[in-house]
Design an enzyme around this catalytic site. Structure first.
Site, PDB file in Angstrom:
ATOM      1  CB  CYS A   1      -0.976  -0.059   1.181  1.00 14.07           C
ATOM      2  SG  CYS A   1      -2.332   1.084   0.948  1.00 14.07           S
ATOM      3  CG  HIS A  21      -3.870  -3.689   2.988  1.00 15.37           C
ATOM      4  ND1 HIS A  21      -2.898  -3.177   3.815  1.00 15.37           N
ATOM      5  CD2 HIS A  21      -4.481  -2.621   2.435  1.00 15.37           C
ATOM      6  CE1 HIS A  21      -2.915  -1.864   3.774  1.00 15.37           C
ATOM      7  NE2 HIS A  21      -3.880  -1.493   2.940  1.00 15.37           N
ATOM      8  CD  GLU A  72      -1.461  -6.080   5.278  1.00 20.24           C
ATOM      9  OE1 GLU A  72      -1.195  -6.543   4.147  1.00 20.24           O
ATOM     10  OE2 GLU A  72      -1.600  -4.860   5.503  1.00 20.24           O
ATOM     11  N   GLY A 109      -3.160 -15.300  36.771  1.00 19.13           N
ATOM     12  CA  GLY A 109      -4.134 -16.299  36.313  1.00 19.13           C
ATOM     13  C   GLY A 109      -4.291 -16.238  34.804  1.00 19.13           C
ATOM     14  CB  SER A 135       1.460 -13.521  34.273  1.00 21.52           C
ATOM     15  OG  SER A 135       0.241 -14.086  34.695  1.00 21.52           O
ATOM     16  CB  SER A 136       0.137 -18.775  33.166  1.00 24.67           C
ATOM     17  OG  SER A 136      -0.898 -18.183  33.910  1.00 24.67           O
TER      18      SER A 136
END
Ligand code: XMP
Length: 507
Positions: free
Chosen positions: A79, A167, A169, A222, A226-227
């Site tokens: 583009c 585009h 994508e 939780g 992060s887990s």
């Protein structure tokens, strides 16, 4: 050395999507601001120029001389990226007579060109531009057209330089993956060796190198990010990682107990702290949404810090920051996109260095890494849940009793989604406790009780979202169950707003 594609970001909303699609081709890529090309990085195998909100002839447009890039690496402009290279080489770019948005179909394709290999005539492509290339530089030639756009794609003769005005994508571009594969694999020569397993192997080695014998503390929420960060760090440094999971009292029903058990099952060295009383005390009587968030953030830092101080010799704070958080903060157009860092302020307060092992991953890659690490699906597929928890779903002040009512209603809704195979079809769901009471009748009695709203949305990144079109029968069943089983609720509504203009959470 991990080979990579560099995506130069000119500020388009779809730049991140380009990155995701390249990664889906098992090829590592990095998105950098358009003027920050890593010139001395020997692992670069190709360069993609993104779209942009600007026109190439705007005074404010982001300009880039391609010295050191053109002729050194295969180049694909998408583009604006395509228009920029055409314009800067003597082509003409003008406002399109009719703005070209939405679907179009390729009417002519040069199948001799490597970028167009296996792209069928008739393939649907997605257009989104107000400008169009009206004449190409002399050495550039058209390699694909649509009925309205003659130069849908071009190549510079004798060079590895291509441009596409559509585009690839975007998922609506049917031939998008094929086109990107042609560029990334055939033209740039990607070995396609980027995978969850290779990421884990190289990251564990890098973490061992980075951390040496140091100790790390990490806050678990939780949530998936992060887990996964915790399990990855645990794999690298074992018990030198201590995780702290704080219950602020506004988690889902039984969440603290269940998730703590999951964490322990994964072999994590985790401390669970029930600090709900402190949070309830400090939140008593507070109704302003921003104030609620601030109090929760502050209390969280206090509780976390007090616990972390009991550990000795900790040098690092582990965090589950992921790639979109980093790209957002890099955003070159200055558009502020809401980002939530629940432990924001912690590293400064605790004088710790930050360790963010997932900072280069997209959400779906984080999930793939979690799976590869052997984590249970219920942790990996968990819906996003806001850091301040149910506090932002109770409109008005917060009391333990209101939290209980909301937890019970929420549990019925979420369990219902699971039982009916709908949980994985929505991005996130929850119930909101409204600050209104309304009249109802139960048996022979008149009631005057609370109303709740159900919220379920579909999304790919939480930046935009649509309300989930859940089956009426399902909604009816959930409504009846909530009213029959949750004391204090006599009315259920369904939120049918999309984002924008609404947000996912009500506060
Ligand atoms: P909104 O309401 O802005 O939410 O459309 C977008 C996404 O962010 C989540 N959210 C938060 N997450 N801390 C978080 O960790 C927060 O303070 C917070 N507020 C909103 C929301 O659940 C949705 O996934």
């Amino acid at each position: 050395m991990q080979e990579k594609i560099i995506i130069l970001d000119f500020g388009s909303q779809t730049t991140q999507l380009i990155g995701r699609r390249v990664r889906e081709l098992n090829t590592y890529c990095e998105i950098v601001p358009y003027n920050k090309f890593p010139a001395d990085d020997p692992s670069v195998i190709g360069v993609i120029l993104s779209g942009s909100p600007f026109s190439v002839y705007d005074a404010k447009a982001f300009k880039l001389a391609l010295d050191g890039i053109r002729g050194h690496y295969p180049l694909l402009g998408i583009c604006y990226g395509a228009q920029l290279m055409a314009y800067d080489n003597g082509g003409t770019v003008e406002p399109a007579a009719t703005r070209e948005y939405g679907r179009a179909h390729l009417s002519e394709v040069d199948h001799h060109d490597p970028l167009m290999r296996d792209i069928p005539v008739g393939a649907q492509v997605w257009m989104s531009h107000g400008d169009t290339i009206t004449s190409l530089p002399e050495t550039f030639k058209v390699i694909a057209s649509t009925a309205k756009v003659r130069c849908a794609a071009y190549r510079a003769e004798g060079e590895k330089l291509w441009g596409v005005q559509f585009h690839p994508e975007v998922y609506h571009s049917e031939c998008g993956t094929q086109l990107l594969r042609n560029f990334v694999v055939d033209i740039c020569g990607s070995k396609q060796d980027w995978s969850a397993a290779s990421f884990i192997e190289s990251t564990v080695a890098a973490l061992r190198e980075q951390l040496g014998d140091d100790k790390v503390v990490l806050g678990l929420s939780g949530g998936v990010d992060s887990s996964v960060a915790a399990v990855l760090l645990n794999r690298a440094i074992g018990d030198r990682l201590t995780c702290i999971f704080v219950d602020h009292g506004m988690l889902r029903k039984n969440e603290f107990r269940d998730v703590l058990r999951d964490y322990q099952g994964l072999g994590l060295n985790v401390i669970g702290i029930d600090a709900s009383e402190k949070f309830f005390t400090d939140l008593a009587g507070v109704t302003d949404p921003e104030k609620k968030r601030k109090i929760i953030g502050r209390d969280f830092i206090e509780v976390f810090d007090a616990e972390a101080q009991k550990l000795t010799d900790v040098k690092w704070l582990g965090q589950g920051t992921i790639y979109p958080d980093c790209i957002e903060s890099l955003s070159i157009t200055g558009t502020t996109i809401k980002s939530h860092h629940n432990v924001g302020g912690l590293p400064e307060k605790m004088h710790l260095k930050l360790c963010e092992p997932l900072r280069l991953l997209f959400k779906d890659e984080v999930r793939a890494v979690g799976r590869e690490l052997g984590m249970p699906e219920r942790l990996i597929k968990r819906h996003p849940f806001p850091g301040p928890g149910l506090a932002v779903r109770i409109l008005g002040d917060i009391t333990p009793e209101k939290v209980r009512v909301l937890q019970d209603a929420d549990d019925i809704f979420i369990q219902g989604l699971r039982d009916n195979g709908l949980y994985d079809q929505v991005w996130q769901a929850g119930v909101i406790l409204l600050p209104v009471q309304s009249v109802g009748v139960m048996g022979d009695e008149r009631t005057y009780e609370r109303a709740v709203a159900l919220r379920a949305v579909t999304s790919t990144d939480a930046m935009t979202a649509d309300w989930a079109h859940l089956p009426y029968e399902f909604l009816a069943k959930v409504s009846t169950d909530i009213i029959n089983k949750v004391k204090g609720v006599n009315r259920v509504c369904y939120d049918i707003s999309s984002k924008p203009p609404s947000t996912i959470e009500w506060e």
